[in-house]
Structures are given as structure tokens and as C-alpha cells.
Design a protein around this motif. Sequence first.
Motif, PDB file in Angstrom:
ATOM      1  N   THR A  15      17.294  43.823  54.422  1.00  0.00           N
ATOM      2  CA  THR A  15      17.740  44.586  53.252  1.00  0.00           C
ATOM      3  C   THR A  15      18.075  46.011  53.667  1.00  0.00           C
ATOM      4  O   THR A  15      17.743  46.439  54.776  1.00  0.00           O
ATOM      5  CB  THR A  15      16.630  44.619  52.174  1.00  0.00           C
ATOM      6  OG1 THR A  15      15.537  45.366  52.685  1.00  0.00           O
ATOM      7  CG2 THR A  15      16.202  43.229  51.747  1.00  0.00           C
ATOM      8  N   ASP A  16      18.696  46.714  52.752  1.00  0.00           N
ATOM      9  CA  ASP A  16      18.996  48.125  53.010  1.00  0.00           C
ATOM     10  C   ASP A  16      17.741  48.899  53.373  1.00  0.00           C
ATOM     11  O   ASP A  16      17.716  49.665  54.326  1.00  0.00           O
ATOM     12  CB  ASP A  16      19.589  48.788  51.760  1.00  0.00           C
ATOM     13  CG  ASP A  16      21.061  48.542  51.595  1.00  0.00           C
ATOM     14  OD1 ASP A  16      21.680  47.972  52.508  1.00  0.00           O
ATOM     15  OD2 ASP A  16      21.590  48.932  50.543  1.00  0.00           O
ATOM     16  N   GLU A  17      16.703  48.665  52.593  1.00  0.00           N
ATOM     17  CA  GLU A  17      15.468  49.421  52.793  1.00  0.00           C
ATOM     18  C   GLU A  17      14.869  49.164  54.175  1.00  0.00           C
ATOM     19  O   GLU A  17      14.400  50.095  54.843  1.00  0.00           O
ATOM     20  CB  GLU A  17      14.465  49.067  51.701  1.00  0.00           C
ATOM     21  CG  GLU A  17      13.244  49.951  51.711  1.00  0.00           C
ATOM     22  CD  GLU A  17      12.295  49.638  50.574  1.00  0.00           C
ATOM     23  OE1 GLU A  17      11.220  50.244  50.570  1.00  0.00           O
ATOM     24  OE2 GLU A  17      12.604  48.791  49.715  1.00  0.00           O
ATOM     25  N   GLN A  18      14.918  47.931  54.638  1.00  0.00           N
ATOM     26  CA  GLN A  18      14.348  47.589  55.945  1.00  0.00           C
ATOM     27  C   GLN A  18      15.071  48.282  57.093  1.00  0.00           C
ATOM     28  O   GLN A  18      14.483  48.551  58.130  1.00  0.00           O
ATOM     29  CB  GLN A  18      14.377  46.077  56.153  1.00  0.00           C
ATOM     30  CG  GLN A  18      13.417  45.332  55.269  1.00  0.00           C
ATOM     31  CD  GLN A  18      13.605  43.830  55.380  1.00  0.00           C
ATOM     32  OE1 GLN A  18      14.722  43.339  55.526  1.00  0.00           O
ATOM     33  NE2 GLN A  18      12.500  43.090  55.292  1.00  0.00           N
ATOM     34  N   VAL A  19      16.331  48.562  56.908  1.00  0.00           N
ATOM     35  CA  VAL A  19      17.122  49.236  57.938  1.00  0.00           C
ATOM     36  C   VAL A  19      17.054  50.749  57.774  1.00  0.00           C
ATOM     37  O   VAL A  19      16.895  51.489  58.750  1.00  0.00           O
ATOM     38  CB  VAL A  19      18.596  48.761  57.882  1.00  0.00           C
ATOM     39  CG1 VAL A  19      19.461  49.566  58.832  1.00  0.00           C
ATOM     40  CG2 VAL A  19      18.681  47.282  58.194  1.00  0.00           C
ATOM     41  N   LEU A  20      17.157  51.202  56.537  1.00  0.00           N
ATOM     42  CA  LEU A  20      17.259  52.636  56.284  1.00  0.00           C
ATOM     43  C   LEU A  20      15.947  53.394  56.477  1.00  0.00           C
ATOM     44  O   LEU A  20      15.960  54.524  56.949  1.00  0.00           O
ATOM     45  CB  LEU A  20      17.800  52.884  54.881  1.00  0.00           C
ATOM     46  CG  LEU A  20      19.257  52.493  54.674  1.00  0.00           C
ATOM     47  CD1 LEU A  20      19.638  52.578  53.209  1.00  0.00           C
ATOM     48  CD2 LEU A  20      20.167  53.375  55.510  1.00  0.00           C
TER      49      LEU A  20
ATOM     50  N   PRO B 297      13.387  53.030  58.655  1.00  0.00           N
ATOM     51  CA  PRO B 297      13.168  53.480  60.046  1.00  0.00           C
ATOM     52  C   PRO B 297      14.193  54.535  60.496  1.00  0.00           C
ATOM     53  O   PRO B 297      13.844  55.470  61.222  1.00  0.00           O
ATOM     54  CB  PRO B 297      13.306  52.209  60.878  1.00  0.00           C
ATOM     55  CG  PRO B 297      13.067  51.093  59.932  1.00  0.00           C
ATOM     56  CD  PRO B 297      13.550  51.576  58.598  1.00  0.00           C
ATOM     57  N   ALA B 298      15.435  54.394  60.047  1.00  0.00           N
ATOM     58  CA  ALA B 298      16.463  55.361  60.431  1.00  0.00           C
ATOM     59  C   ALA B 298      16.146  56.751  59.869  1.00  0.00           C
ATOM     60  O   ALA B 298      16.274  57.760  60.567  1.00  0.00           O
ATOM     61  CB  ALA B 298      17.831  54.894  59.947  1.00  0.00           C
TER      62      ALA B 298
ATOM     63  N   LEU C 199      12.183  55.299  50.172  1.00  0.00           N
ATOM     64  CA  LEU C 199      13.372  55.807  50.857  1.00  0.00           C
ATOM     65  C   LEU C 199      13.809  57.145  50.265  1.00  0.00           C
ATOM     66  O   LEU C 199      14.162  58.071  50.985  1.00  0.00           O
ATOM     67  CB  LEU C 199      14.498  54.776  50.772  1.00  0.00           C
ATOM     68  CG  LEU C 199      15.731  55.047  51.593  1.00  0.00           C
ATOM     69  CD1 LEU C 199      15.399  55.331  53.052  1.00  0.00           C
ATOM     70  CD2 LEU C 199      16.682  53.877  51.501  1.00  0.00           C
ATOM     71  N   ARG C 200      13.763  57.240  48.938  1.00  0.00           N
ATOM     72  CA  ARG C 200      14.106  58.511  48.288  1.00  0.00           C
ATOM     73  C   ARG C 200      13.187  59.634  48.766  1.00  0.00           C
ATOM     74  O   ARG C 200      13.645  60.745  49.027  1.00  0.00           O
ATOM     75  CB  ARG C 200      13.985  58.395  46.769  1.00  0.00           C
ATOM     76  CG  ARG C 200      15.245  57.929  46.125  1.00  0.00           C
ATOM     77  CD  ARG C 200      15.158  58.112  44.656  1.00  0.00           C
ATOM     78  NE  ARG C 200      14.482  56.941  44.097  1.00  0.00           N
ATOM     79  CZ  ARG C 200      14.184  56.800  42.828  1.00  0.00           C
ATOM     80  NH1 ARG C 200      14.447  57.746  41.972  1.00  0.00           N
ATOM     81  NH2 ARG C 200      13.603  55.709  42.401  1.00  0.00           N
ATOM     82  N   SER C 201      11.903  59.340  48.860  1.00  0.00           N
ATOM     83  CA  SER C 201      10.932  60.358  49.284  1.00  0.00           C
ATOM     84  C   SER C 201      11.195  60.821  50.713  1.00  0.00           C
ATOM     85  O   SER C 201      11.132  62.021  51.008  1.00  0.00           O
ATOM     86  CB  SER C 201       9.506  59.811  49.192  1.00  0.00           C
ATOM     87  OG  SER C 201       9.174  59.555  47.863  1.00  0.00           O
ATOM     88  N   LEU C 202      11.468  59.881  51.593  1.00  0.00           N
ATOM     89  CA  LEU C 202      11.773  60.239  52.987  1.00  0.00           C
ATOM     90  C   LEU C 202      13.038  61.091  53.071  1.00  0.00           C
ATOM     91  O   LEU C 202      13.068  62.105  53.785  1.00  0.00           O
ATOM     92  CB  LEU C 202      11.946  58.982  53.836  1.00  0.00           C
ATOM     93  CG  LEU C 202      10.692  58.257  54.250  1.00  0.00           C
ATOM     94  CD1 LEU C 202      11.035  56.903  54.857  1.00  0.00           C
ATOM     95  CD2 LEU C 202       9.895  59.087  55.234  1.00  0.00           C
TER      96      LEU C 202
END
Length: 85
Positions: A1-6, A8-9, A45-48
Motif C-alpha cells: 500500500t501507499d502507507e507501507q512504502v511512504l 519508511p521513505a 504518515l501525516r505526522s511524519l
Amino acid sequence: TDEQVLVPAVHVLRYLTRGAGKDRVVQHDRLRDLVPLLGHSAMRLRSLALDVVVSHVCGAPEGVKQVVLDAGVVAHLPTLLTHPE
């Protein structure tokens, strides 16, 4: 998913902002890529992304602040400010 990739990036970009790599994030225009993530459905993801963007803007030269403004950060502020978390 997007979250799984984004996630770590964005963690890598977050790590870079803590040291000498901060300028590279700006030079390679990654801030423009991060701002849209402030509206992502995954709060993690938003928090990061918010952490990285804030890290760059605080104490940054006007040029860096302008990049973030031009990328549309203001449009995300109402949602970020009213989110229960």
C-alpha cells in the motif's frame, strides 16, 4: 500500500533533517513532495510529514519557507489543527 512504502521513505527524510542532510532535502525539492502527504488518510504518515516540514521551516531562510508555502501547506492547516490527535 501507499502507507507501507511512504512511511519508511518519510522516516529517511526525517532522519536526514536531523543532521547535515537537511540541505539536501531542500536541494532535491523533497519538501514539495512532502506537503501533499499532510492530507494523507493515514495519520501516522501525516505526522511524519508534518515533523519533517516543521523541522525545515523553523529557523529556515525565507526561500525554504516560500517553497513550503508554494507547495500548498496552508490548505492542509485547518485539517491538521482540528484533528483530534
